[in-house]
Design an enzyme around this catalytic site. Structure first.
Site, PDB file in Angstrom:
ATOM      1  CG  ASP A  14      -1.844   1.136   1.308  1.00  0.00           C
ATOM      2  OD1 ASP A  14      -1.365   2.273   1.228  1.00  0.00           O
ATOM      3  OD2 ASP A  14      -3.058   0.912   1.436  1.00  0.00           O
ATOM      4  CB  THR A  73      -1.832   5.826  -2.092  1.00  0.00           C
ATOM      5  OG1 THR A  73      -1.892   4.401  -2.030  1.00  0.00           O
ATOM      6  CG2 THR A  73      -2.904   6.401  -1.221  1.00  0.00           C
ATOM      7  CB  THR A  74       0.704   2.871  -5.803  1.00  0.00           C
ATOM      8  OG1 THR A  74       0.536   2.228  -4.551  1.00  0.00           O
ATOM      9  CG2 THR A  74       2.027   2.449  -6.393  1.00  0.00           C
ATOM     10  CG  ASP A 121      -6.816   0.790  -0.045  1.00  0.00           C
ATOM     11  OD1 ASP A 121      -6.900   1.727   0.755  1.00  0.00           O
ATOM     12  OD2 ASP A 121      -5.745   0.409  -0.543  1.00  0.00           O
TER      13      ASP A 121
END
Length: 550
Positions: A64, A97-98, A396
């Site tokens: 994550d 987020t990545t 998520d």
């Protein structure tokens, strides 16, 4: 602070580092690229895990992006602002987020060639802003498709696409059903406005032991609590529940209270007054014939005695958030004074109250609620590390389910939407920076191909050809990359879609961050050193403050 009526002076002593101009911009770009390189292998279903050690010696294993960047310590200010955007993305939409870090790093790298050609950063920024406006129009228009919120199978497909890249992907069916149930349970409609507050009303309880398949969602609330007295009932069907936010103990003085005892009878009288106060509180509760009493504060032994005689079970010292969840689940009202209790405050919406023992701990279940607006997700797993990673992945999934319910539009996944947007922008491009940003979007399909070991150049060339040959301007081209195999697939047939809200936030955050870092042309850091290099600004200020008045 400053004596003699003099104004404070900013002192730039010899030990103050100062860098400016092009060098700083290139350094910032480099810092952004380095952060993106750390995260790049965490994109897609074949993502690698990172093992992180925190300062206390604890270990975190995750892919994550936000969790990794939370644990990394960096010194460079530009790298710190890159880390901040992952947190923003996580708080706003809970996913991507990545992607946002990888995109921001690539957009900074795309600007590097123009800075070296002596093009002013303002010109690059103007083109980036124009590109962002065009991207938003494209995504909200022809490149996204609407989804029916009531179609459970379609919603499940989208959530499955989000968690397919995570550790929990093997148990995706279970995770998807938990996420969708939780979101539909806590969804609250009022005055035509839909509210889905996952943080407050969908609690995740992690209990080590068992396997991940044993995880479940409860139609109600579970707490790590036991009844206060061993003889109180631990199993009650259709309980009447009272929720309190006050002590069931003798009254303490609000401020400092002094009592002077002069005769033998005074102390006995005080004890009688305390007992009388507790009895009155308990009688007010017993009058409403509840089965269970929950309070956020303490319950004295005497109060337990009265409640036990009346056949009432009591649980004490709840968290405020847990009390709010029970109120939403069973329809009770939290009361601050027992004298003001009314029949309407009693919660009758729960079907079952029971205490169960799991491992060494006792847990209190309020379940089978008729119309719960709060729920508890019970996660089981072999170890704490597995439970923590499962919880991160499930959060998520919950956020993605929430996004689709609130903004029911989708875009194709697997790098298809990035390639489609890039093709549209390249068709309009007139300036170099605008074209460079369009090419930067291709980093997502390229990274997906790299992470599963495909031939990147061949795959991307074939994908560009598919998008270039797509002639229908009103529908998005859904050809993308299969993250498992690296082959080209049509996402419409594979059913891999992503929420529009996540993609919009990703592009806005990434481009805005690139613009912000390109606007910096000076870094001034005043680091304190000892007296050998002369006095520091704070020491000068101190000397100034004791200077004689004029």
């Amino acid at each position: 602070m400053f004596g003699g009526g003099r104004a404070p002076i900013l002192v730039l002593s010899q030990n103050t580092k100062r860098e400016s101009g092009r060098k700083v911009q290139l350094e910032n770009i480099n810092a952004g690229k380095q952060i993106a390189d750390v995260i790049r292998t965490c994109l897609g279903p074949q993502a690698m895990l990172k093992m992180l050690m925190d300062p206390m010696g604890g270990i975190v294993m995750t892919n994550d992006g936000n969790a990794i960047l939370r644990e990394i310590t960096v010194q460079h200010p530009a790298a710190k602002s890159m880390i901040e955007i992952a947190r923003t993305q996580d708080e706003e939409v809970g996913d991507g987020t990545t992607s946002v870090i990888v995109l921001a790093g690539e957009m900074l790298a795309a600007a590097e060639q123009f800075l070296e050609q002596q093009i002013h950063p303002t010109v690059i920024i103007r083109q980036y802003r124009q590109a962002l406006e065009d991207i938003v129009l494209l995504l909200e228009g022809p490149l996204s498709v609407p989804i029916d919120k009531s179609d459970k199978a379609a919603l499940a497909n989208v959530v499955k696409g989000c968690i397919g890249t995570k550790f929990i992907g093997k148990w995706s069916d279970l995770a998807v059903s938990i996420a969708l149930d939780a979101v539909h349970t806590v969804m609250f409609e009022e005055n035509g406005r839909t509210e889905v507050d996952i943080k407050r009303y969908a609690k995740v309880e992690k209990i080590p032991g068992g396997s991940i398949e044993d995880s479940q969602i409860l139609r109600g609330v579970m707490l790590n609590k036991d009844v206060t007295h061993p003889k109180m009932k631990r199993y009650i069907e259709n309980p009447r529940i009272i929720l309190l936010d006050c002590n069931l103990e003798y009254k303490k003085g609000e401020s400092q209270t002094n009592v002077e005892i002069t005769s033998d009878g005074d102390f006995t009288k005080m004890l009688e007054l305390e007992e009388e106060h507790v009895r009155r509180q308990c009688e007010a509760i017993i009058a409403l014939k509840p089965d269970v009493v929950f309070t956020e504060k303490g319950i004295s032994d005497l109060a337990q005695h009265f409640l036990l005689k009346a056949g009432i079970s009591a649980v004490r010292r709840l968290r405020k958030s847990d009390n709010n969840r029970i109120a939403r689940a069973c329809g009770a009202t939290i009361v601050n004074r027992t004298e003001e209790l009314q029949e309407s405050d009693v919660g009758t919406g729960a079907g079952l109250f029971e205490i169960k023992k799991l491992g060494d701990e006792y847990f209190c279940y309020i379940t089978m609620c008729k119309n719960p607006k709060a729920c508890t997700i019970v996660l089981r797993g072999a170890s704490k590390d597995i439970l923590n990673e499962t919880e991160r992945n499930l959060q998520d999934a919950l956020q993605v389910a929430r996004n689709i319910v609130l903004f029911p539009r989708l875009v194709p996944g697997g790098g298809a939407i990035e390639m489609a947007v890039a093709q549209k922008l390249l068709g309009k491009a007139t300036h170099g920076p605008y074209r460079a940003l369009a090419h930067a979007l291709e980093i997502i399909p390229r990274t997906l191909a790299q992470n599963c070991g495909a031939n990147t150049i061949r795959t991307l060339t074939a994908l560009r050809a598919k998008h270039a040959n797509h002639l229908d301007a009103n529908t998005p081209c859904t050809w993308g990359i299969d993250g498992e195999t690296g082959e080209l697939v049509e996402q419409k047939e594979k059913g891999l879609w992503e929420p529009l809200a996540v993609k919009l936030q990703t592009y806005k955050t990434a481009i805005e961050t690139a613009i912000l870092l390109l606007r910096i042309d000076d870094i001034v850091s005043g680091s304190k050193k000892r007296d050998k290099e002369g006095p520091t600004p704070s020491q000068l200020a101190k000397e100034d403050s004791v200077a004689p008045q004029d």
